[in-house]
Enzyme design. Structure first.
Site, PDB file in Angstrom:
ATOM      1  N   ASP A   1     -26.156  -0.287  18.969  1.00  0.00           N
ATOM      2  CA  ASP A   1     -26.286   0.996  18.471  1.00  0.00           C
ATOM      3  C   ASP A   1     -27.383   0.950  17.248  1.00  0.00           C
ATOM      4  OD1 ASP A   1     -24.744   3.546  18.228  1.00  0.00           O
ATOM      5  OD2 ASP A   1     -24.280   2.795  16.207  1.00  0.00           O
TER       6      ASP A   1
ATOM      7  N   GLU B   1     -30.686   0.683  21.291  1.00  0.00           N
ATOM      8  CA  GLU B   1     -30.916   2.169  21.069  1.00  0.00           C
ATOM      9  C   GLU B   1     -31.838   2.421  20.055  1.00  0.00           C
ATOM     10  OE1 GLU B   1     -28.488   6.265  19.974  1.00  0.00           O
ATOM     11  OE2 GLU B   1     -28.053   4.288  18.813  1.00  0.00           O
TER      12      GLU B   1
END
Ligand code: NOJ
Length: 522
Positions: free
Chosen positions: A209, A268
């Site tokens: 993330d 990401e």
């Protein structure tokens, strides 16, 4: 154009199709209307039938759910709403038994404000060792009543919140998601511990993330822009993101991953610039990173071509394969982006054949394979922190997170044994369910199943070569012989010689309709 090499046991992921399981919305194994690990486990046979190689499961760790699991209060356990560690182990074993690899979400940038570390940081006060794990600062202006700098939160509003003793803490996202300080050795050690904890259980990798966010520019200088939208990329001058020091964190992560050959990472990284993105893919950093250009491209032939060209270019000088994404849990679904209804679905079918014809990794977001659209929800149903943080100007991401419809004619369409779902499911989805589509050879689901099966054959192997195509069309060929034609020209186009193996719309007398794609053996 050089792309992926032939996958081996340790680089199984290079050509893999990953299925993104937004755990709250995939399948409920109970009756509380929230998806969970048991529900996922029970539906594994459906994913085998679909033909995916791996899963990425969104966060299922203990969380107060201020951001639906991206506010983690214990990174090494399972949120009771989703199950427990034994359930996770059983899921992992069963998925592996089916030949499906399992990757999970790693949320290094921030914790929940309910994590023991942050609770202690608040209790211990300014200057305490506990505060040093987070980014606490004194304010500016009279009495320090102004935030330390002008940084906006990615969810809207300021990126700083003041605590009762007068200090401020940084949160790039919601106030319930305080950012960690990655210059603190304990923060790095804890991350390594989390990685080893899940690797020892047998996970095959991690989606990371905000992988460009862990390190902030020295001195926390002001940003030089006023408007900041959700996930906007402000380029290399943004002191909040893509700061060079973040690469040291990735090197540390890679060292841990290398203890487990075959384990992989996908970052990401919301960095559009090819060269900046490539820096994350150096041999001692991430194994791969999402390329979001297909997800952000309009239904426009030049934009789509550009997305492919840049995605290939960004990995060309790196060991990483390209990594294609059409939709995820943060952006409007592509059926909706492309015009919704029959039009959006027709285009989404064609887009699937584009995505799946390309070399490298492909991510399918749960529901893509059904052609799920976004759903307009009433204000009172909205749960995304973006809705409140933006002062009710941005509706947030609930619309693309509706539970998956499995069977039946009415909500909850077999999603749960209960009667309600965490986000309401609409009427009129009987034709969208897995059961209905599995029985229909012309459904979106049948198209995905066929495409995934062909994608495993030698036809879909090797590099990409652009072919000459009529205006408004894209055509490319893989070394293995798969030829893709995509027609956005406004009129039917004649397909070239070659055996038609799959099409997103009926091909009659060799003519590919507008807004359609075909796979040929050429
Ligand atoms: C990116 C995730 O995909 C998104 O859902 C989340 O809200 C933010 N990171 C914060 O963790």
């Amino acid at each position: 154009m050089s792309t992926a090499s032939t996958p081996t046991a340790t680089d199984w992921w290079r050509e893999a199709v990953f299925y993104q399981v937004y755990i709250r919305s995939f399948a409920d194994g109970g009756d509380d209307g929230v998806g969970d690990l048991a529900g996922l486990r029970a539906r594994l046979p459906e994913l085998v039938a679909l033909g995916v190689d791996a899963l990425w499961i969104n966060p299922f760790f203990p969380s107060p759910m201020a951001d639906h699991g991206y506010d983690v209060s214990d990174p090494r356990d399972v949120e009771p709403v989703f199950g427990d560690l034994a359930e996770f182990d059983a899921l992992l074993a069963e998925a592996h038994g089916h030949g499906i690899r399992v990757t999970i979400d790693l949320v290094p940038n921030h914790t929940s404000d309910q994590r023991d570390w942050f609770v202690q940081a608040l209790a211990d006060g300014p200057g305490s060792p506990a505060r040093a794990r987070y980014v606490f600062r004194d304010g500016t202006g009279p009495d320090g009543a102004e935030p330390p700098n002008n940084w906006p939160s990615i969810f809207g509003g300021p990126a700083w919140t003041r605590v009762p003793d007068g200090q401020w803490y940084l949160h790039l996202f919601a106030p319930e998601q305080p950012d960690l300080d990655f210059t603190h050795p304990e923060v790095l050690e804890d991350l390594a511990q989390t990685l080893r904890f899940w690797l020892a259980r047998g996970v095959d990798g991690f989606r990371i993330d905000v992988a460009h966010g862990m390190v902030k520019a020295d001195g926390l200088p002001d940003v030089d822009f006023d408007e900041a939208g959700l996930f906007d990329d402000h380029g290399p001058t943004d002191p909040r993101l893509d700061v060079d020091g973040v690469h040291d964190v990735h090197r540390m992560i890679r060292r841990v991953l290398d203890e487990h050959p075959g384990a992989m990472t996908v970052g990401e990284v919301w960095v559009a610039d090819d060269e900046r993105l490539a820096r994350y893919l150096r041999p001692d950093e991430l194994h791969s990173a999402f390329n979001f250009r297909l997800l952000t491209a309009d239904w426009d032939v030049e934009e789509l071509r550009d997305a492919v060209v840049h995605s290939l270019a960004s990995v060309a000088g790196t060991p990483a394969p390209p990594c294609w994404v059409l939709s995820n849990h943060d952006r409007p679904r592509h059926v909706t982006r492309y015009g919704d209804g029959e039009l959006g679905t027709r285009r989404a079918r064609a887009a699937a054949l584009l995505q799946l014809a390309l070399p490298g990794m492909a991510f399918v977001y749960n529901g893509d394979e059904l052609g799920m659209p976004d759903v307009d929800l009433p204000d009172e149903a909205l749960t995304d922190p973006v809705w409140t943080r933006s002062g009710h100007t941005e509706r947030g991401r609930d619309a693309c997170r509706i539970p998956v419809p499995w069977s039946g004619d009415a909500p909850p369409y077999g999603f749960t044994a209960g009667t309600t779902t965490w986000l309401p499911m609409p009427e009129g989805w009987a034709g969208l369910t897995v059961a209905a589509q599995a029985a229909d050879p012309d459904s979106v689901l049948s198209l995905y199943r066929a495409a995934l099966q062909l994608r495993r054959t030698p036809l879909a192997s090797g590099d990409v070569h652009w072919l000459t195509a009529p205006e408004g069309c894209l055509a490319l060929r893989r070394d293995g012989g798969l030829v893709l034609w995509l027609n956005l020209s406004g009129a039917p186009v004649a397909l070239p010689e070659g055996r038609l193996v799959l099409a997103s719309a009926p091909v009659v007398e060799g003519l590919l309709p507008h807004d359609a794609a075909a796979w040929l053996e050429g």
